[in-house]
Design an enzyme around this catalytic site. Structure first.
Site, short mmCIF file in Angstrom:
data_model
loop_
_atom_site.label_atom_id
_atom_site.label_comp_id
_atom_site.label_asym_id
_atom_site.label_seq_id
_atom_site.Cartn_x
_atom_site.Cartn_y
_atom_site.Cartn_z
N LEU A 184 -53.16 32.92 -28.50
CA LEU A 184 -53.84 33.93 -27.68
C LEU A 184 -54.87 33.23 -26.80
O LEU A 184 -55.04 32.01 -26.88
CB LEU A 184 -54.48 34.99 -28.57
CG LEU A 184 -53.56 35.63 -29.63
CD1 LEU A 184 -54.31 36.72 -30.38
CD2 LEU A 184 -52.29 36.19 -29.02
N LYS A 228 -59.72 19.49 -28.64
CA LYS A 228 -59.11 20.16 -27.48
C LYS A 228 -60.18 20.51 -26.43
O LYS A 228 -59.99 20.30 -25.23
CB LYS A 228 -58.38 21.43 -27.94
CG LYS A 228 -57.85 22.30 -26.83
CD LYS A 228 -56.74 21.63 -26.04
CE LYS A 228 -56.37 22.47 -24.82
NZ LYS A 228 -55.34 21.80 -24.01
P1 NDP Z 1 -52.21 33.57 -20.85
O1 NDP Z 1 -53.40 34.16 -20.23
O2 NDP Z 1 -51.00 33.31 -20.03
O3 NDP Z 1 -51.72 34.49 -22.09
C1 NDP Z 1 -52.63 34.93 -23.04
C2 NDP Z 1 -51.89 35.50 -24.22
O4 NDP Z 1 -52.86 36.04 -25.14
C3 NDP Z 1 -50.98 36.68 -23.84
O5 NDP Z 1 -49.92 36.73 -24.75
C4 NDP Z 1 -51.93 37.87 -24.03
O6 NDP Z 1 -51.26 39.08 -24.22
C5 NDP Z 1 -52.63 37.44 -25.29
N1 NDP Z 1 -53.91 38.12 -25.48
C6 NDP Z 1 -55.04 37.96 -24.73
N2 NDP Z 1 -56.02 38.73 -25.22
C7 NDP Z 1 -55.50 39.39 -26.29
C8 NDP Z 1 -56.02 40.33 -27.20
N3 NDP Z 1 -57.29 40.76 -27.12
N4 NDP Z 1 -55.21 40.77 -28.20
C9 NDP Z 1 -53.94 40.35 -28.28
N5 NDP Z 1 -53.37 39.47 -27.45
C10 NDP Z 1 -54.16 39.00 -26.46
O7 NDP Z 1 -52.70 32.27 -21.60
P2 NDP Z 1 -51.90 30.91 -21.95
O8 NDP Z 1 -50.61 31.27 -22.59
O9 NDP Z 1 -51.92 30.02 -20.78
O10 NDP Z 1 -52.90 30.29 -23.04
C11 NDP Z 1 -52.90 30.64 -24.41
C12 NDP Z 1 -53.82 29.64 -25.12
O11 NDP Z 1 -53.30 28.32 -24.95
C13 NDP Z 1 -55.25 29.62 -24.53
O12 NDP Z 1 -56.19 29.41 -25.55
C14 NDP Z 1 -55.20 28.45 -23.56
O13 NDP Z 1 -56.50 27.91 -23.36
C15 NDP Z 1 -54.26 27.50 -24.29
N6 NDP Z 1 -53.54 26.54 -23.46
C16 NDP Z 1 -52.89 26.89 -22.29
C17 NDP Z 1 -52.21 25.93 -21.54
C18 NDP Z 1 -51.48 26.24 -20.26
O14 NDP Z 1 -51.02 25.29 -19.60
N7 NDP Z 1 -51.31 27.50 -19.87
C19 NDP Z 1 -52.19 24.52 -21.97
C20 NDP Z 1 -52.82 24.28 -23.23
C21 NDP Z 1 -53.49 25.24 -23.92
P3 NDP Z 1 -50.79 39.99 -22.95
O15 NDP Z 1 -49.46 39.45 -22.54
O16 NDP Z 1 -50.75 41.35 -23.48
O17 NDP Z 1 -51.85 39.81 -21.88
#
Ligand code: NDP
Length: 296
Positions: free
Chosen positions: A66, A172
């Site tokens: 998340l 991280k």
């Molecule tokens: P996104 O913003 O694309 O997706 C976030 C995810 O978290 C979605 O599935 C979203 O659901 C969910 N989410 C957010 N808030 C809530 C909540 N309150 N309750 C339930 N679900 C929630 O983020 P990323 O996938 O890019 O990143 C995810 C994690 O990985 C983060 O911590 C990020 O820092 C880390 N990361 C990301 C990288 C990247 O290249 N993108 C690389 C390395 C680490 P919904 O679809 O409903 O919005």
């Protein structure tokens, strides 16, 4: 066959979960926005669960990815929450780039239910996730990591035990703090050169054969800034969160950290300026705007 639940199909969670499915694990997914789980199950053999509790019922390994640790903590309670469905003896792997203190609190809550916790944030971007070559940095019990390893290997290439719960999050956050510093400092240097009449393309060619080079100068700037493509793969909002965690860890450890604190402030400002959907590399747009030039 290990049964796995994967919660959080965002920009990086989705390709990670695809790797878990492709590796043949018995997979159930959950995402807050249900369309994303439906899209996922249409393309794989995975099942979609309606609630976090339903997703984790019967799962041996539960993976969350998340935005923040607080988002994970908020899913624990209530009739549809994780604790209502988690099996005793299950293993909880949080791949969120989280914060060490919230991870420690989550680990404590889970331990009361006989569920082991490791923080296992990843690095390598969405393209690394698609290829299954992420770096995974793990905090928690080494034996728990060994139990998780077969699943982690479906999306991770380098899997490193960093220490106790929270150690993966701390590493991280510091890695991403260095990324943020590289993006901002490369932006300032290239903007100044562009305005002075030197082609940033030529300047980067020099830097990338010299001592100032980094992943930012070698890959991010040529592919995303010079091209003006600015693809949206990792939100600036999330890098703002990461550098904020890094600055907090440094303060807690009483390490003099003016660069971390300043960069945290700069990314807070860029996030406020550019909004929730901007990519992390778009932070350089703030430098370009204030400096009246473009890096191209
Ligand atoms: P996104 O913003 O694309 O997706 C976030 C995810 O978290 C979605 O599935 C979203 O659901 C969910 N989410 C957010 N808030 C809530 C909540 N309150 N309750 C339930 N679900 C929630 O983020 P990323 O996938 O890019 O990143 C995810 C994690 O990985 C983060 O911590 C990020 O820092 C880390 N990361 C990301 C990288 C990247 O290249 N993108 C690389 C390395 C680490 P919904 O679809 O409903 O919005």
């Amino acid at each position: 066959m290990t049964t796995v639940a994967f919660l959080g199909l965002g920009a990086i969670g989705r390709p990670m979960a695809h790797r878990v499915a492709a590796a043949g694990f018995d997979l159930t997914v959950w995402n807050r926005t249900a369309d994303r789980s439906r899209e996922f199950t249409a393309a794989t053999k995975a099942r979609a669960a309606a609630t976090p509790a339903e997703a984790v019922r019967g799962a041996q390994v539960v993976i969350t990815c998340l935005s923040t640790s607080q988002n994970v903590a908020a899913l624990l309670d209530g009739p549809d929450g994780l604790l209502a469905g988690l099996e005793r003896g299950a293993l909880f792997v949080d791949c969120t780039s989280g914060d060490p203190s919230t991870s420690a609190r989550i680990a404590g809550r889970l331990a009361e239910h006989d569920v082991a916790f490791i923080d296992a944030p990843v690095s390598g971007g969405t393209s690394g996730a698609e290829k299954g070559i992420l770096t995974v940095m793990v905090g928690g019990d080494a034996a728990a990591l060994e139990r998780a390893r077969p699943v982690l290997e479906s999306f991770g290439k380098k899997i490193v035990h960093c220490g106790a719960v929270g150690a993966g999050d701390a590493v991280k956050a510091m890695n991403n703090a260095m990324l943020a510093i590289h993006v901002w400092s490369t932006g300032e240097c290239m903007a100044a050169l562009a305005k002075a009449g030197v082609s940033p393309r030529v300047a980067l060619d020099v830097v990338n054969a010299s001592s100032g080079r980094s992943n930012t100068s070698e890959n991010l700037f040529p592919e995303r800034v010079l091209s003006r493509a600015f693809p949206r793969t990792f939100r600036l909002a999330l890098l703002d969160k990461d550098i904020g965690i890094a600055a907090q860890v440094a303060r807690e450890q009483k390490i003099p950290s003016p660069i971390l604190q300043l960069t945290a402030e700069l990314f807070r400002m860029a996030h406020a300026e550019l909004g929730e959907e901007a990519d992390h590399v778009e932070a350089v747009r703030v430098i370009e705007r204030l400096g009246g030039t473009e890096i191209k």
